[in-house]
Design a protein around this motif. Structure first.
Motif, PDB file in Angstrom:
ATOM      1  N   GLY A   1      20.319   0.931   0.881  1.00  0.00           N
ATOM      2  CA  GLY A   1      19.201   1.863   0.830  1.00  0.00           C
ATOM      3  C   GLY A   1      19.540   3.069  -0.024  1.00  0.00           C
ATOM      4  O   GLY A   1      20.607   3.150  -0.629  1.00  0.00           O
ATOM      5  N   ASP A   2      18.628   4.027  -0.054  1.00  0.00           N
ATOM      6  CA  ASP A   2      18.831   5.237  -0.848  1.00  0.00           C
ATOM      7  C   ASP A   2      19.915   6.103  -0.214  1.00  0.00           C
ATOM      8  O   ASP A   2      20.019   6.183   1.011  1.00  0.00           O
ATOM      9  CB  ASP A   2      17.544   6.051  -0.938  1.00  0.00           C
ATOM     10  CG  ASP A   2      16.498   5.405  -1.838  1.00  0.00           C
ATOM     11  OD1 ASP A   2      16.843   4.445  -2.548  1.00  0.00           O
ATOM     12  OD2 ASP A   2      15.345   5.863  -1.824  1.00  0.00           O
TER      13      ASP A   2
ATOM     14  N   LYS B   1      10.194   6.187 -12.898  1.00  0.00           N
ATOM     15  CA  LYS B   1      10.594   7.393 -12.174  1.00  0.00           C
ATOM     16  C   LYS B   1      10.556   8.619 -13.081  1.00  0.00           C
ATOM     17  O   LYS B   1      10.271   9.719 -12.629  1.00  0.00           O
ATOM     18  CB  LYS B   1      12.000   7.197 -11.607  1.00  0.00           C
ATOM     19  CG  LYS B   1      12.400   8.231 -10.587  1.00  0.00           C
ATOM     20  CD  LYS B   1      13.765   7.925 -10.012  1.00  0.00           C
ATOM     21  CE  LYS B   1      13.644   6.931  -8.899  1.00  0.00           C
ATOM     22  NZ  LYS B   1      14.881   6.806  -8.113  1.00  0.00           N
TER      23      LYS B   1
ATOM     24  N   GLY C   1      21.595  10.101  -0.708  1.00  0.00           N
ATOM     25  CA  GLY C   1      21.569  11.413  -1.339  1.00  0.00           C
ATOM     26  C   GLY C   1      22.951  12.032  -1.229  1.00  0.00           C
ATOM     27  O   GLY C   1      23.562  12.004  -0.158  1.00  0.00           O
TER      28      GLY C   1
ATOM     29  N   SER D   1      18.305   0.305 -10.737  1.00  0.00           N
ATOM     30  CA  SER D   1      17.412   1.403 -10.366  1.00  0.00           C
ATOM     31  C   SER D   1      17.536   2.547 -11.358  1.00  0.00           C
ATOM     32  O   SER D   1      18.262   2.466 -12.342  1.00  0.00           O
ATOM     33  CB  SER D   1      17.764   1.906  -8.964  1.00  0.00           C
ATOM     34  OG  SER D   1      19.087   2.405  -8.949  1.00  0.00           O
TER      35      SER D   1
ATOM     36  N   ILE E   1      20.600  11.252  -6.206  1.00  0.00           N
ATOM     37  CA  ILE E   1      19.922  10.255  -5.376  1.00  0.00           C
ATOM     38  C   ILE E   1      20.125   8.909  -6.055  1.00  0.00           C
ATOM     39  O   ILE E   1      19.779   8.738  -7.226  1.00  0.00           O
ATOM     40  CB  ILE E   1      18.424  10.567  -5.215  1.00  0.00           C
ATOM     41  CG1 ILE E   1      18.255  11.941  -4.568  1.00  0.00           C
ATOM     42  CG2 ILE E   1      17.747   9.470  -4.375  1.00  0.00           C
ATOM     43  CD1 ILE E   1      16.847  12.466  -4.588  1.00  0.00           C
ATOM     44  N   ALA E   2      20.712   7.980  -5.321  1.00  0.00           N
ATOM     45  CA  ALA E   2      21.006   6.655  -5.862  1.00  0.00           C
ATOM     46  C   ALA E   2      20.517   5.594  -4.889  1.00  0.00           C
ATOM     47  O   ALA E   2      20.421   5.831  -3.688  1.00  0.00           O
ATOM     48  CB  ALA E   2      22.503   6.505  -6.097  1.00  0.00           C
ATOM     49  N   LYS E   3      20.236   4.423  -5.417  1.00  0.00           N
ATOM     50  CA  LYS E   3      19.789   3.301  -4.580  1.00  0.00           C
ATOM     51  C   LYS E   3      20.953   2.317  -4.459  1.00  0.00           C
ATOM     52  O   LYS E   3      21.436   1.803  -5.454  1.00  0.00           O
ATOM     53  CB  LYS E   3      18.572   2.622  -5.202  1.00  0.00           C
ATOM     54  CG  LYS E   3      17.969   1.541  -4.321  1.00  0.00           C
ATOM     55  CD  LYS E   3      16.667   1.018  -4.894  1.00  0.00           C
ATOM     56  CE  LYS E   3      15.514   1.952  -4.735  1.00  0.00           C
ATOM     57  NZ  LYS E   3      15.057   2.242  -3.396  1.00  0.00           N
ATOM     58  N   THR E   4      21.395   2.107  -3.218  1.00  0.00           N
ATOM     59  CA  THR E   4      22.488   1.178  -2.955  1.00  0.00           C
ATOM     60  C   THR E   4      21.938  -0.066  -2.248  1.00  0.00           C
ATOM     61  O   THR E   4      20.771  -0.098  -1.859  1.00  0.00           O
ATOM     62  CB  THR E   4      23.573   1.816  -2.061  1.00  0.00           C
ATOM     63  OG1 THR E   4      23.067   1.939  -0.726  1.00  0.00           O
ATOM     64  CG2 THR E   4      24.023   3.166  -2.598  1.00  0.00           C
TER      65      THR E   4
ATOM     66  N   LEU F   1      18.816   6.300 -11.269  1.00  0.00           N
ATOM     67  CA  LEU F   1      19.521   7.366 -10.550  1.00  0.00           C
ATOM     68  C   LEU F   1      18.865   8.699 -10.867  1.00  0.00           C
ATOM     69  O   LEU F   1      18.431   8.918 -11.992  1.00  0.00           O
ATOM     70  CB  LEU F   1      20.968   7.463 -11.020  1.00  0.00           C
ATOM     71  CG  LEU F   1      21.869   6.264 -10.863  1.00  0.00           C
ATOM     72  CD1 LEU F   1      23.136   6.484 -11.658  1.00  0.00           C
ATOM     73  CD2 LEU F   1      22.186   6.073  -9.410  1.00  0.00           C
ATOM     74  N   GLU F   2      18.850   9.590  -9.910  1.00  0.00           N
ATOM     75  CA  GLU F   2      18.368  10.945 -10.146  1.00  0.00           C
ATOM     76  C   GLU F   2      19.534  11.905 -10.010  1.00  0.00           C
ATOM     77  O   GLU F   2      20.253  11.867  -9.011  1.00  0.00           O
ATOM     78  CB  GLU F   2      17.300  11.340  -9.130  1.00  0.00           C
ATOM     79  CG  GLU F   2      16.000  10.603  -9.307  1.00  0.00           C
ATOM     80  CD  GLU F   2      14.953  11.095  -8.330  1.00  0.00           C
ATOM     81  OE1 GLU F   2      14.616  12.299  -8.363  1.00  0.00           O
ATOM     82  OE2 GLU F   2      14.496  10.261  -7.526  1.00  0.00           O
TER      83      GLU F   2
ATOM     84  N   ARG G   1      12.425   0.584 -13.541  1.00  0.00           N
ATOM     85  CA  ARG G   1      12.435   1.540 -12.426  1.00  0.00           C
ATOM     86  C   ARG G   1      12.756   2.953 -12.903  1.00  0.00           C
ATOM     87  O   ARG G   1      12.151   3.928 -12.465  1.00  0.00           O
ATOM     88  CB  ARG G   1      13.425   1.086 -11.363  1.00  0.00           C
ATOM     89  CG  ARG G   1      12.949  -0.130 -10.617  1.00  0.00           C
ATOM     90  CD  ARG G   1      13.909  -0.575  -9.564  1.00  0.00           C
ATOM     91  NE  ARG G   1      13.398  -1.748  -8.887  1.00  0.00           N
ATOM     92  CZ  ARG G   1      14.102  -2.834  -8.686  1.00  0.00           C
ATOM     93  NH1 ARG G   1      15.361  -2.929  -9.075  1.00  0.00           N
ATOM     94  NH2 ARG G   1      13.553  -3.870  -8.079  1.00  0.00           N
TER      95      ARG G   1
END
Length: 133
Positions: A31-32, A131, A34, A49, A25-28, A51-52, A127
Motif C-alpha cells: 500500500g501507500d 498524478k 508516507g 507508480s 509518498i510512495a506506493k509499495t 512517487l511524490e 500513473r
C-alpha cells in the motif's frame, strides 16, 4: 520542525532526482507509504507508480518508477528502480498508447519478459503523468 531528508531516486543508468525533501509518498506492494523526516528505518518493495516528493520550498516532484525499492535510514531515502523518469518528461497520450499496445500483446498471449517489462514501465508512466496533471 525536523531537518529535511536527503533523497536520491536512481534508475539503472542515472540519478533521476536528488535533493532535500520534507515528505515522500510512495506506493509499495503493501500500500501507500508516507515518509517524513525522522521516519524509522524501513525497506519497501515499490510497484509501478508515480512517487511524490515534496521539497522544503513547497515544490512537488512526481517521478515515474516501474517498481524497485525504497530504503529509509539515518535521514536518507534511497529509491532504486530499473526505470525512473520525471513525470514532466512524459506525454500522457503517448504513455497511454504504449500501455494499450503492451496490454494488447499480453492479451494476445505474448507473455515474454520484454512484453511484461514494457507493460510495467508503461503503467508507471501513465500513473505518474496522471498524478502530475
Amino acid at each position: 520542525m525536523a531537518e529535511p531528508m536527503q533523497v536520491e531516486v536512481v534508475s539503472a543508468d542515472q540519478v533521476v532526482w536528488s535533493g532535500q525533501a520534507t515528505n515522500i509518498i510512495a506506493k509499495t506492494v503493501e500500500g501507500d507509504i508516507g515518509i517524513l523526516a525522522g521516519h524509522s528505518p524501513v525497506l519497501g518493495v515499490l510497484v509501478p507508480s508515480g512517487l511524490e516528493v515534496l521539497t522544503p520550498d513547497g515544490k512537488r516532484e512526481i517521478i515515474a518508477v516501474d517498481g524497485g525499492f525504497i530504503s529509509v535510514a539515518h535521514g536518507r531515502v534511497s529509491i532504486l528502480s530499473e526505470y525512473a523518469r520525471m513525470a514532466g518528461e512524459i506525454s500522457l497520450p503517448a504513455a497511454e498508447k504504449e500501455l494499450a499496445e503492451a496490454q494488447a500483446r499480453l492479451d494476445a498471449g505474448d507473455e515474454d519478459e520484454e512484453t511484461r517489462r514494457h507493460f510495467v514501465r508503461a503503467s508507471g508512466q501513465v500513473r505518474a503523468a496522471q498524478k502530475a496533471q
